[in-house]
Design a protein around this motif. Structure first.
Motif, PDB file in Angstrom:
ATOM      1  N   GLY A  96       0.818  -1.207   0.000  1.00  0.00           N
ATOM      2  CA  GLY A  96       0.000   0.000   0.000  1.00  0.00           C
ATOM      3  C   GLY A  96       0.853   1.259   0.000  1.00  0.00           C
ATOM      4  N   HIS A 108      -1.202  -2.754   5.717  1.00  0.00           N
ATOM      5  CA  HIS A 108      -1.069  -1.437   5.089  1.00  0.00           C
ATOM      6  C   HIS A 108       0.134  -0.702   5.688  1.00  0.00           C
ATOM      7  CE1 HIS A 108      -1.990   2.531   3.550  1.00  0.00           C
ATOM      8  NE2 HIS A 108      -3.032   2.063   2.899  1.00  0.00           N
ATOM      9  N   ARG A 150      -6.547  -0.973   8.494  1.00  0.00           N
ATOM     10  CA  ARG A 150      -6.938  -0.701   7.108  1.00  0.00           C
ATOM     11  C   ARG A 150      -7.210  -2.003   6.357  1.00  0.00           C
ATOM     12  NH1 ARG A 150      -3.698   3.151   9.139  1.00  0.00           N
ATOM     13  NH2 ARG A 150      -3.962   5.329   8.515  1.00  0.00           N
ATOM     14  N   MET A 205      -5.704  -1.245   0.927  1.00  0.00           N
ATOM     15  CA  MET A 205      -4.304  -1.512   0.536  1.00  0.00           C
ATOM     16  C   MET A 205      -4.183  -1.486  -0.991  1.00  0.00           C
ATOM     17  SD  MET A 205      -3.272  -4.625   3.120  1.00  0.00           S
ATOM     18  CE  MET A 205      -4.245  -4.885   4.611  1.00  0.00           C
TER      19      MET A 205
END
Ligand code: NAD
Ligand code: WQD
Length: 341
Positions: free
Chosen positions: A182, A235, A319, A324
């Motif tokens: 990410g 992430h 996240r 991502m």
């Protein structure tokens, strides 16, 4: 509080510098730019509206490192600087031991000389080696990684353990990252690999943007649900916040001495096929791929038990896989040639 970030111009370093600045830490970045560009720091400054002190230098250069500790009042060090390509490490192992192990020792020596005791080290899930069962938990013994890169991380963890026994002021944290992917949600900073990407997500993103023809999926005959390898992808902004959480933990545990290891991962394994599918959904397009033979040294599946970091650092990877993918895509689309452009 002033933090020295070695390797702070790199992928994880630049995202962590951004997080540190937004949490009101002052940052000095020390990087030899062997695998990065100062443009990442310029962009972090633009995104945060704050400035970073940057020194170009090598962690093996103790004189230059000493100058930094003379010039700045450093309270803590976050040590990212290292070579990180697993395959390359088998070709040039001495460079890996020189940079990753000797470089870390040089840094610790200079820190000791300047009475700086707070240290956060970029370790890796690879330290669990092949011997341990999944999910990996910090109480397991360090394993025997198959690459010189992985061995260098095990060696530095050993160095830290021995150093902590000898220097009773030392306060070390080893953060064992699983698979960071990410980019910052702005799409302005991200992973900028030189040449052909070794890692899965940068490769997928370059296929999506038309820079590579197709992805090779390394093996579909592993003993996993769909036959491809499973990893714990997290992430990079969650990972960055893990460093802020570790610093906060050191600051709020004044009595702590020694070294403590924490896994930073989501706790979930995701397959290569599932990554390709998630990326296709994020870009609303298909990714060309072929199945090729297994890559030497790959383990079938591993993921973290992240309970210790959840409970003690008060940190959680929050996240989603979708985020991502979409953040990787935003970065790739806005910066098809990385920071070069
Ligand atoms: P990166 O290559 O993007 O960043 C490393 C930075 O260190 C670069 O800016 C490079 O120029 C600098 N550097 C390298 N050798 C140096 C030296 N001798 N002196 C000064 N600077 C030097 O890599 P990254 O993905 O951001 O990784 C950061 C750290 O996290 C590394 O220690 C890596 O081993 C570790 N790690 C990475 C991953 C991953 O998947 N990316 C996973 C686990 C652990
Ligand atoms: C992920 C999966 C591949 C590329 C490495 C290091 C580890 C850590 C993170 C630093 C695997 C498959 C990949 C491709 C593929 N780094 N793959 N086609 O190998 O889990 O971990 O980076 O500490 O130490 O070993 O990550 O992104 O290379 O691979 O099919 O073109 O994707 O086989 O299953 P890996 P990766």
């Amino acid at each position: 509080m002033q933090v020295l970030v070695t390797g702070g111009a790199g992928y994880i370093g630049s995202h962590t510098v951004l997080s540190l600045l937004t949490h009101n830490y002052d940052v000095v970045v020390y990087d030899n730019l062997s695998n990065s560009s100062v443009e990442s720091i310029a962009r972090v400054e633009k995104l945060t509206g704050k400035s970073v002190s940057f020194v170009e230098g090598d962690i093996c250069d103790k004189a230059k490192l000493s100058d930094v500790f003379e010039q700045f009042n450093i309270d803590a060090v976050i040590h990212f600087a290292a070579l990180k390509a697993v395959g390359e490490s088998a070709q040039i192992p001495l460079s890996y031991y020189q940079n990753n192990v000797h470089g870390s020792v040089c840094l610790l020596e200079v820190m000791q000389q300047y009475n700086v005791h707070n240290f956060i080290f970029s370790s890796s899930a690879t330290v669990y080696g092949e011997e341990n069962d999944v999910p990996y938990v910090e109480t397991m013994k360090l394993g025997t990684p198959s690459s010189p890169y992985g061995a260098s991380k095990v060696m530095v963890e050993r160095v830290l353990a021995d150093f902590a026994l000898s220097d009773t002021n030392f306060r070390g944290v080893s953060l064992r990252y699983f698979n960071p992917i990410g980019a910052h949600e702005s799409g302005d900073i991200g992973e900028d690999p030189k040449g052909i990407p070794n890692n899965l997500l940068p490769y997928v993103a370059q296929v999506a943007v038309g820079k590579r023809d197709k992805l090779s999926i390394f093996g579909d005959d592993y003993p996993t649900a769909d036959g491809s390898c499973e990893r714990d992808y997290l992430h990079v902004m969650d990972l960055a916040q893990g460093h802020v959480a570790a610093l906060d933990w050191l600051n709020s545990n004044n009595e702590f001495r020694g070294v403590e290891a924490f896994n930073l991962g989501t706790g979930n394994g995701v397959s290569v096929f599932a990554i390709v599918k998630a990326f296709e959904q994020a870009i609303n397009n298909s990714i060309a791929f072929e199945v090729s033979p297994r890559r030497a040294g790959d383990l079938p599946a591993f993921w973290a038990n992240a309970t210790k970091a959840n409970n003690e650092l008060n940190w959680q990877a929050s996240r989603s896989l979708e985020q991502m993918m979409s953040d990787t895509w935003r970065w790739q689309l806005n910066n098809p040639d990385g920071y070069q452009a």
